[in-house]
Design an enzyme around this catalytic site. Structure first.
Site, PDB file in Angstrom:
ATOM      1  CD  GLU A   1      -1.619  -2.392   1.654  1.00  0.00           C
ATOM      2  OE1 GLU A   1      -0.444  -2.543   2.053  1.00  0.00           O
ATOM      3  OE2 GLU A   1      -2.456  -3.319   1.672  1.00  0.00           O
TER       4      GLU A   1
ATOM      5  CG  MET B   1      22.492  13.144   2.952  1.00  0.00           C
ATOM      6  SD  MET B   1      23.672  14.247   2.149  1.00  0.00           S
ATOM      7  CE  MET B   1      22.684  14.907   0.806  1.00  0.00           C
TER       8      MET B   1
ATOM      9  CG  PHE C   1      -9.017  -9.582  11.551  1.00  0.00           C
ATOM     10  CD1 PHE C   1      -7.756  -9.890  12.052  1.00  0.00           C
ATOM     11  CD2 PHE C   1      -9.232  -9.694  10.190  1.00  0.00           C
ATOM     12  CE1 PHE C   1      -6.734 -10.295  11.205  1.00  0.00           C
ATOM     13  CE2 PHE C   1      -8.221 -10.100   9.334  1.00  0.00           C
ATOM     14  CZ  PHE C   1      -6.962 -10.405   9.843  1.00  0.00           C
ATOM     15  CD  GLN C   2      -6.704  -7.308   7.809  1.00  0.00           C
ATOM     16  OE1 GLN C   2      -7.601  -7.119   6.998  1.00  0.00           O
ATOM     17  NE2 GLN C   2      -5.527  -7.793   7.460  1.00  0.00           N
TER      18      GLN C   2
ATOM     19  CE  LYS D   1     -18.324  -7.382   4.994  1.00  0.00           C
ATOM     20  NZ  LYS D   1     -18.181  -8.606   5.781  1.00  0.00           N
TER      21      LYS D   1
END
Lengths: 167, 567
Positions: free
Chosen positions: B52, B476, B114-115, B164
């Site tokens: 993602e 760097m 969940f999640q 959902k």
């Protein structure tokens, strides 16, 4: 410097977090915060008191203006304004000090809102100095509990700006 | 009017908004959205990313290359938290992206389902605005608002959280044509009084300089900037984010300013009597960070669309809040037809600084210098090629040595400095501009942070070149350790690196490697002319340092020039 900031915001969940988040992101503390619906149920008014660097507060106010949920914001600090706070305070009351508590309440124009066997609960409205003075005087009696609303404020009417701050 | 579920409204509204590509990854709570997606095939292309974060950077790269908002779709919890780095990156560089996340059903919010994660709370500080959708019927309006907020005013990310049950809920599709946001009125034109004040300041100025930033690119204001600079004969310098806004082959151009800016640009800003900043926010990397000593003899005009950028770092004399393109048009209209100016001395002075300490390198040894590699790349790529850099030394050298002549051709994570941004952002740019040459310039450190997207790039048959500059180090970090930590190279060297050529080949891409200076150009040309995804690993010298440099907190006339013996 102490700032009193007034905001009109959308009355919806999360708005308060957005407003408060700008302070926490800069490590600033909010001294008091008051939120309630206005005449328009879709709009809430927030009165926020904070102490901080003027330069940073100015930035914060600009950020408030950028927020989608903030309709209007004003720093009242430099403006002629009315500021009030309400407190509820429960004090130990016994035979010796009952009369003294009532006398003080009378002088400060506080109201007795609850009487218990061992206590009086008082309601007082006033500016910060008056509220603090009242608390200081009651302290020796034994304060059991205190609840403060935080400051609410509005600008004075520009045409009639000398009336009644006697309270 | 048609009845449909939230998932279908999502696509109907995207199509209405003119969105034709989205970047994402399916998962639990957005499965219904993916379930209806095939119905919209041909109208909306979905790019299946491998992570993602990759999706978010792709949307960001797409937005920066095209000027249109980039769109991300993913599920809740870890998917949403994976987008946070990409969102914060886009916010710091004012890039318009809209991220759609799935969420647990409304009744389960806050139950540690969940999640589940608090997407709204987590992204509040790094978005311009975010929404939790509570009714399917609200989704089209919220999406319209989200795209409007993301792409108007100062462009920024917006997140829309879709539970959902909202995705599944059926309702009438009503896409509003008007947007009514009482608390959001983005600035447009500048205050006419301020415009006049600015014109007066400009006309009396002897040593003016234009300090151009990324805001010019967001506002598509390059034509106006060029006309403005030419009519007044004002030299133009650029921040990192402004590169490309003004053509570098123009005689008035004075190269980049800032921490690794050119000697001439920094001296010019420091010695100027009028700094005209357009779409820049005077951040510490552009000014050196010593705000008190910034351009001590100058008055400052600050044109910015974001009022909160004004007086944030530098207190200015003439703020103009407005859209860069409109404000420049106002300024042009307010200029007298005859302008008396004599810039001979000022321009000669800048020229002298430039001749005294030019940007340069000396490729003599048998190790390839990154500066030489980037200079070579600049010479052999198309004039309008899009160059997407990652973060670190190579990023600064791209800024110094690649010649950008067009807006939206230089894409980099300037504000947040997100390593791993470059490659997925380059992919997003390629999706936005399939006919342009797109090159990702990355380092071994940065590339490892999102290299999984090689699979995505190959799957979608992108013609994309990756120039991977391998110095075996976090370059760097190593440079700062050399300069400020007595050469204590703590944790900056990689003990193990993949074989990048084999890695590319394993994904079905083409891999090339070059380690000899004399073979560099031919290898780059081979890579650039090969179809598909090509990774060119360039083995470079880890000892090379980026100069000039203003030490952190320094003033702009206080530069460490280094010992570059320009051949």
């Amino acid at each position: 410097m102490r700032h009193t900031i007034s905001l009109f915001v959308d009355n919806e969940s999360g708005v308060l977090s957005r407003v408060a988040g700008l302070f926490s992101a800069r490590g600033f503390n909010i001294e008091s915060l008051n939120v309630a619906e206005t005449l328009d149920p879709d709009t809430s008014r927030i009165t926020l008191v904070t102490t901080g660097d003027d330069f940073v507060i100015e930035q914060v106010i600009k950020r408030f203006n950028n927020m989608v949920n903030v309709i209007w914001v004003d720093d009242l600090t430099e403006e002629p304004r009315v500021e009030r706070e309400m407190i509820l305070i429960r004090v130990d009351a016994n035979e010796k000090n009952r009369a003294e508590i009532l006398r003080m309440a009378d002088i400060f124009r506080a109201k007795v809102v609850d009487v218990g066997a061992q206590s009086y609960s008082l309601e007082l409205t006033g500016d910060k100095e008056k509220v603090n003075a009242f608390i200081e005087l009651l302290e020796p009696m034994g304060i059991k509990e205190i609840a403060r609303t935080g400051t609410v404020a509005m600008k004075r009417d520009a045409k009639n700006s000398n009336t009644g701050d006697a309270q | 009017m048609a009845r449909m579920i939230g998932a279908e409204m999502f696509f109907e509204t995207l199509i209405e908004e003119g969105i034709d590509v989205i970047f994402g990854l399916p998962g639990g709570y957005v499965l219904k959205v993916y379930d209806v997606m095939p119905k919209f095939e041909g109208k909306i292309k979905h790019v299946l990313t491998r992570h993602e974060q990759g999706a978010t950077h792709m949307a960001d790269g797409y937005a920066r290359a095209s000027g249109k908002p980039g769109v991300v779709l993913c599920t809740s919890g870890p998917a949403a938290t994976n987008t946070v780095t990409g969102i914060a990156t886009a916010q710091m560089d004012s890039s318009p992206i809209v991220v759609f996340t799935g969420q647990v059903p409304l009744p389960y919010l806050g139950s540690d389902a969940f999640q589940e994660a608090d997407h709204i709370g987590i992204t509040r500080p790094c978005t311009k605005h975010n929404y939790l959708v509570r009714k399917a019927g609200d989704l089209p309006r919220i999406m319209k608002e989200a795209f409007y907020i993301a792409s108007s005013g100062r462009p920024s990310p917006v997140l829309v959280d879709m539970p959902k049950d909202v995705i599944l809920e059926e309702d009438e599709l009503v896409i509003p044509q008007e947007i009514n946001l009482r608390g959001y009125k983005p600035p447009t034109k500048g205050d006419p009084k301020q415009i006049q004040k600015a014109v007066d300041m400009i006309l009396k100025s002897k040593r003016p300089i234009i300090f151009g930033g990324g805001g010019i690119i967001h506002a598509n204001a390059s034509p106006e900037l060029i006309e403005f600079a030419h009519r007044l004969e004002i030299p133009v310098t650029s921040t990192l984010m402004g590169l490309g806004a003004y053509p570098q082959d123009d005689p008035l151009y004075v190269h980049m300013l800032g921490m690794h800016g050119s000697y001439a640009a920094n001296m010019a800003v420091h010695s100027s009597d009028l700094v005209i900043s357009i779409g820049a926010r005077f951040d510490d990397r552009a000014t050196g960070g010593n705000f008190d000593e910034f351009s001590p003899g100058a008055e400052i005009i600050h044109i910015d669309i974001d009022p909160s950028s004004i007086d944030k770092n530098i207190v200015v004399h003439c703020p103009i809040v407005g859209h860069a393109k409109l404000v420049l048009q106002q300024l042009l209209d307010a200029l007298p037809s005859k302008i008396e100016k004599d810039r001979t001395e000022w321009r000669a002075q800048i020229e002298e600084w430039d001749t005294k300490h030019p940007m340069g390198y000396n490729q003599t040894g048998d190790k390839i210098l990154t500066t030489y590699a980037i200079d070579t790349l600049s010479k052999i790529t198309d004039d309008d090629a899009i160059i997407v850099s990652d973060v670190g030394q190579h990023q600064m050298w791209v800024a110094q040595f690649y010649k950008f002549n067009h807006p939206r051709t230089h894409i980099t994570s300037g504000g947040l400095g997100t390593m791993g941004f470059g490659f997925p952002a380059a992919m997003g740019a390629k999706f936005a501009c399939p006919d342009k040459q797109v090159v990702c310039v990355s380092g071994d450190g940065s590339f490892q942070m999102n290299m999984q997207e090689l699979a995505t790039a190959v799957e979608y048959k992108l013609d994309l070149t990756i120039m991977l500059l391998n110095n075996g180090h976090h370059g760097m970090v190593r440079q700062w350790q050399t300069m400020f930590f007595d050469g204590n190279y703590s944790a900056s060297r990689f003990g193990v690196l993949p074989d990048f050529v084999m890695l590319a080949e394993s994904f079905g891409a083409k891999g090339l490697r070059v380690d000899k200076p004399e073979e560099l150009e031919a290898t780059l040309k081979e890579g650039l002319s090969t179809k598909g995804v090509v990774l060119i690993e360039v083995m470079v010298d880890c000892e090379e340092l980026v100069y000039p440099m203003i030490a952190p907190g320094g003033a702009m006339n206080d530069m460490i020039l280094g010992a570059v013996d320009v051949a």
